[in-house]
Design a protein around this motif. Sequence first.
Motif, PDB file in Angstrom:
ATOM      1  N   VAL A   1     -13.606  -9.621 -19.104  1.00 21.73           N
ATOM      2  CA  VAL A   1     -13.565  -8.159 -18.966  1.00 21.73           C
ATOM      3  C   VAL A   1     -14.078  -7.492 -20.236  1.00 21.73           C
ATOM      4  CG1 VAL A   1     -11.988  -6.183 -18.796  1.00 21.73           C
ATOM      5  CG2 VAL A   1     -11.740  -8.104 -17.223  1.00 21.73           C
ATOM      6  N   THR A   2     -13.681  -8.017 -21.386  1.00 24.74           N
ATOM      7  CA  THR A   2     -14.130  -7.453 -22.661  1.00 24.74           C
ATOM      8  C   THR A   2     -15.646  -7.550 -22.808  1.00 24.74           C
ATOM      9  OG1 THR A   2     -12.029  -8.035 -23.710  1.00 24.74           O
ATOM     10  CG2 THR A   2     -13.884  -7.607 -25.169  1.00 24.74           C
ATOM     11  N   LEU A   3     -16.208  -8.702 -22.455  1.00 28.63           N
ATOM     12  CA  LEU A   3     -17.662  -8.879 -22.550  1.00 28.63           C
ATOM     13  C   LEU A   3     -18.406  -7.965 -21.582  1.00 28.63           C
ATOM     14  CD1 LEU A   3     -17.863 -12.770 -22.882  1.00 28.63           C
ATOM     15  CD2 LEU A   3     -18.279 -11.081 -24.669  1.00 28.63           C
ATOM     16  N   LEU A   4     -17.881  -7.839 -20.373  1.00 29.13           N
ATOM     17  CA  LEU A   4     -18.518  -6.955 -19.392  1.00 29.13           C
ATOM     18  C   LEU A   4     -18.477  -5.503 -19.860  1.00 29.13           C
ATOM     19  CD1 LEU A   4     -17.196  -8.534 -16.074  1.00 29.13           C
ATOM     20  CD2 LEU A   4     -19.598  -8.287 -16.710  1.00 29.13           C
ATOM     21  N   ARG A   5     -17.351  -5.089 -20.408  1.00 30.68           N
ATOM     22  CA  ARG A   5     -17.241  -3.717 -20.923  1.00 30.68           C
ATOM     23  C   ARG A   5     -18.270  -3.471 -22.020  1.00 30.68           C
ATOM     24  NH1 ARG A   5     -11.185  -2.143 -22.482  1.00 30.68           N
ATOM     25  NH2 ARG A   5     -12.369  -0.337 -23.220  1.00 30.68           N
ATOM     26  N   ARG A   6     -18.391  -4.426 -22.927  1.00 29.33           N
ATOM     27  CA  ARG A   6     -19.335  -4.258 -24.033  1.00 29.33           C
ATOM     28  C   ARG A   6     -20.774  -4.202 -23.533  1.00 29.33           C
ATOM     29  NH1 ARG A   6     -19.564  -9.154 -28.026  1.00 29.33           N
ATOM     30  NH2 ARG A   6     -20.930  -9.924 -26.384  1.00 29.33           N
ATOM     31  N   ASP A   7     -21.134  -5.149 -22.664  1.00 29.34           N
ATOM     32  CA  ASP A   7     -22.517  -5.220 -22.187  1.00 29.34           C
ATOM     33  C   ASP A   7     -22.903  -3.986 -21.373  1.00 29.34           C
ATOM     34  OD1 ASP A   7     -22.626  -7.642 -23.409  1.00 29.34           O
ATOM     35  OD2 ASP A   7     -22.521  -8.841 -21.582  1.00 29.34           O
ATOM     36  N   ILE A   8     -22.038  -3.610 -20.439  1.00 28.46           N
ATOM     37  CA  ILE A   8     -22.361  -2.468 -19.578  1.00 28.46           C
ATOM     38  C   ILE A   8     -22.474  -1.194 -20.404  1.00 28.46           C
ATOM     39  CG2 ILE A   8     -21.503  -1.010 -17.708  1.00 28.46           C
ATOM     40  CD1 ILE A   8     -20.206  -3.538 -16.525  1.00 28.46           C
ATOM     41  N   GLY A   9     -21.519  -0.986 -21.307  1.00 30.09           N
ATOM     42  CA  GLY A   9     -21.543   0.219 -22.128  1.00 30.09           C
ATOM     43  C   GLY A   9     -22.805   0.328 -22.965  1.00 30.09           C
ATOM     44  N   LYS A  10     -23.201  -0.766 -23.595  1.00 26.24           N
ATOM     45  CA  LYS A  10     -24.384  -0.721 -24.460  1.00 26.24           C
ATOM     46  C   LYS A  10     -25.679  -0.613 -23.659  1.00 26.24           C
ATOM     47  CE  LYS A  10     -22.439  -2.860 -28.560  1.00 26.24           C
ATOM     48  NZ  LYS A  10     -22.644  -3.815 -29.660  1.00 26.24           N
ATOM     49  N   LEU A  11     -25.729  -1.246 -22.503  1.00 26.54           N
ATOM     50  CA  LEU A  11     -26.931  -1.143 -21.674  1.00 26.54           C
ATOM     51  C   LEU A  11     -27.119   0.280 -21.149  1.00 26.54           C
ATOM     52  CD1 LEU A  11     -26.742  -4.487 -19.659  1.00 26.54           C
ATOM     53  CD2 LEU A  11     -28.436  -3.873 -21.397  1.00 26.54           C
ATOM     54  N   ILE A  12     -26.036   0.902 -20.720  1.00 26.81           N
ATOM     55  CA  ILE A  12     -26.140   2.284 -20.236  1.00 26.81           C
ATOM     56  C   ILE A  12     -26.516   3.217 -21.377  1.00 26.81           C
ATOM     57  CG2 ILE A  12     -24.854   4.208 -19.231  1.00 26.81           C
ATOM     58  CD1 ILE A  12     -23.232   2.204 -17.636  1.00 26.81           C
ATOM     59  N   ASP A  13     -25.919   3.019 -22.551  1.00 24.35           N
ATOM     60  CA  ASP A  13     -26.271   3.844 -23.716  1.00 24.35           C
ATOM     61  C   ASP A  13     -27.756   3.719 -24.046  1.00 24.35           C
ATOM     62  OD1 ASP A  13     -23.742   4.822 -24.026  1.00 24.35           O
ATOM     63  OD2 ASP A  13     -23.137   3.366 -25.548  1.00 24.35           O
TER      64      ASP A  13
ATOM     65  N   ALA B   1      -3.825 -19.402 -19.626  1.00 29.47           N
ATOM     66  CA  ALA B   1      -5.219 -19.736 -19.933  1.00 29.47           C
ATOM     67  C   ALA B   1      -6.175 -18.930 -19.053  1.00 29.47           C
ATOM     68  CB  ALA B   1      -5.454 -21.230 -19.741  1.00 29.47           C
ATOM     69  N   ALA B   2      -5.844 -18.822 -17.760  1.00 25.76           N
ATOM     70  CA  ALA B   2      -6.675 -18.027 -16.853  1.00 25.76           C
ATOM     71  C   ALA B   2      -6.652 -16.556 -17.248  1.00 25.76           C
ATOM     72  CB  ALA B   2      -6.181 -18.198 -15.416  1.00 25.76           C
ATOM     73  N   LEU B   3      -5.491 -16.070 -17.671  1.00 29.02           N
ATOM     74  CA  LEU B   3      -5.374 -14.677 -18.110  1.00 29.02           C
ATOM     75  C   LEU B   3      -6.231 -14.424 -19.339  1.00 29.02           C
ATOM     76  CD1 LEU B   3      -3.818 -11.968 -17.662  1.00 29.02           C
ATOM     77  CD2 LEU B   3      -2.111 -12.828 -19.263  1.00 29.02           C
ATOM     78  N   ARG B   4      -6.204 -15.367 -20.273  1.00 33.35           N
ATOM     79  CA  ARG B   4      -6.995 -15.222 -21.499  1.00 33.35           C
ATOM     80  C   ARG B   4      -8.493 -15.220 -21.188  1.00 33.35           C
ATOM     81  NH1 ARG B   4      -4.588 -18.803 -23.873  1.00 33.35           N
ATOM     82  NH2 ARG B   4      -5.925 -20.584 -23.446  1.00 33.35           N
ATOM     83  N   MET B   5      -8.935 -16.121 -20.323  1.00 36.79           N
ATOM     84  CA  MET B   5     -10.354 -16.196 -19.972  1.00 36.79           C
ATOM     85  C   MET B   5     -10.809 -14.944 -19.224  1.00 36.79           C
ATOM     86  SD  MET B   5     -10.679 -20.200 -18.818  1.00 36.79           S
ATOM     87  CE  MET B   5     -12.378 -19.974 -18.314  1.00 36.79           C
TER      88      MET B   5
END
Length: 283
Positions: free
Chosen positions: A173-185, A164-168
Motif C-alpha cells: 500500500v505504501t509503495l502504491l501510494r508513493r508511485d501513484i502520487g508521484k506519477l499524477i504530480d 507477516a501478511a499484514l506487513r507485506m
Amino acid sequence: MQVQFGTTPFGGRPMSLALLAAQRNAAEQIPAGRSVDKWQLYRNLCEAKAIIGVGDRSLAVLSALLSFYPETELSEENGLIVFPSNQQLSLRAHGMAGPTLRRHIAALVKAGLIIRRDSPNGKRYARKSRAGQVEEAFGFSLAPLLARADEIASAADHVRAEMAALRMTRERVTLLRRDIGKLIDAAMEEQLEGDWDKVWQAFRSVVEAIPRRASLDELRAICDQLVAIRQIVDKMLEIKDNSSEIILSHIQNPILKLNRLRKKLGSILRPIETRKAHPQAIR
C-alpha cells in the motif's frame, strides 16, 4: 508420585461442569512422556493471546507462576503443580496488589490455562515423602498448558503468518501510494492530456479512508482499489506515450526523406565535380 484428581474449589467459589471438564481434559489429553519448554510455550501464548483470550496482566501472573516451576521442561514426570503463597506470587508479579492478583488468577482459570487444586483448608502446599519427593500438592496445576501446547503453538503460527501478511500488504500500500502520487504530480506538472484532477481526487479519497490501525482485510481491500487506480494512471500515460511516438514519427519522416535525397544527390554530383576538377583524367 503425584496423584492427579479433580477437586472442588475452596470456600465460596462455586463448582461448575465446565471446571470439572477442564480438569478431566487436562489429565486425559496429555500424551505419555510429553514435555514442553515452559518459556517457549509462554512466548507462543503471548503471541496467541488474542486467540486464546487472555490479557497482558494475566500473562504477567502466569509468568510468575511458571517461575515457581523448578524445571525448564513442563512434564508430568516433574509434577505440574506450583504452590506459591499470594505474597510470593505478588512479588514475582512485580508487586501486583492482592485483589488484582486474584482477579487475574481467575482470568487464567476461566481461559483454561491453569486449574486450581485447593487443599482442605484452602492453603497451598506440598506433602513430601521422607526421600523429599512430592507426593501430593495443592496450588495451581499447569496441566492445561501442557495439554494445550500444540493448540497454543498452532495459534502462534497463525498469528505470525497473519502479521507477516499484514506487513507485506502494508508495504505494498505504501509503495502504491508513493508511485501513484508521484506519477499524477508529474503528469499534471507536464500538463498532459487527461482528466488528472478526477484521478487525483479518486486517489485521495482512497488514501484518506485508510484507518489508523487497519486490519489485514481492510488493507487488502485498499490495496485492490489502489491497484485499480494505478492501472488507470498507467493506461493514461501509455496513451500519451503512443501519441508522442506518432508525433515524433511525423517529424522524423520528412527529415529521413531529406537525408536520403541528399545522399542520392551527393552520389550523382560527386562524379561531375570530379570531372570538373580533373578534365585530363577523363581524356
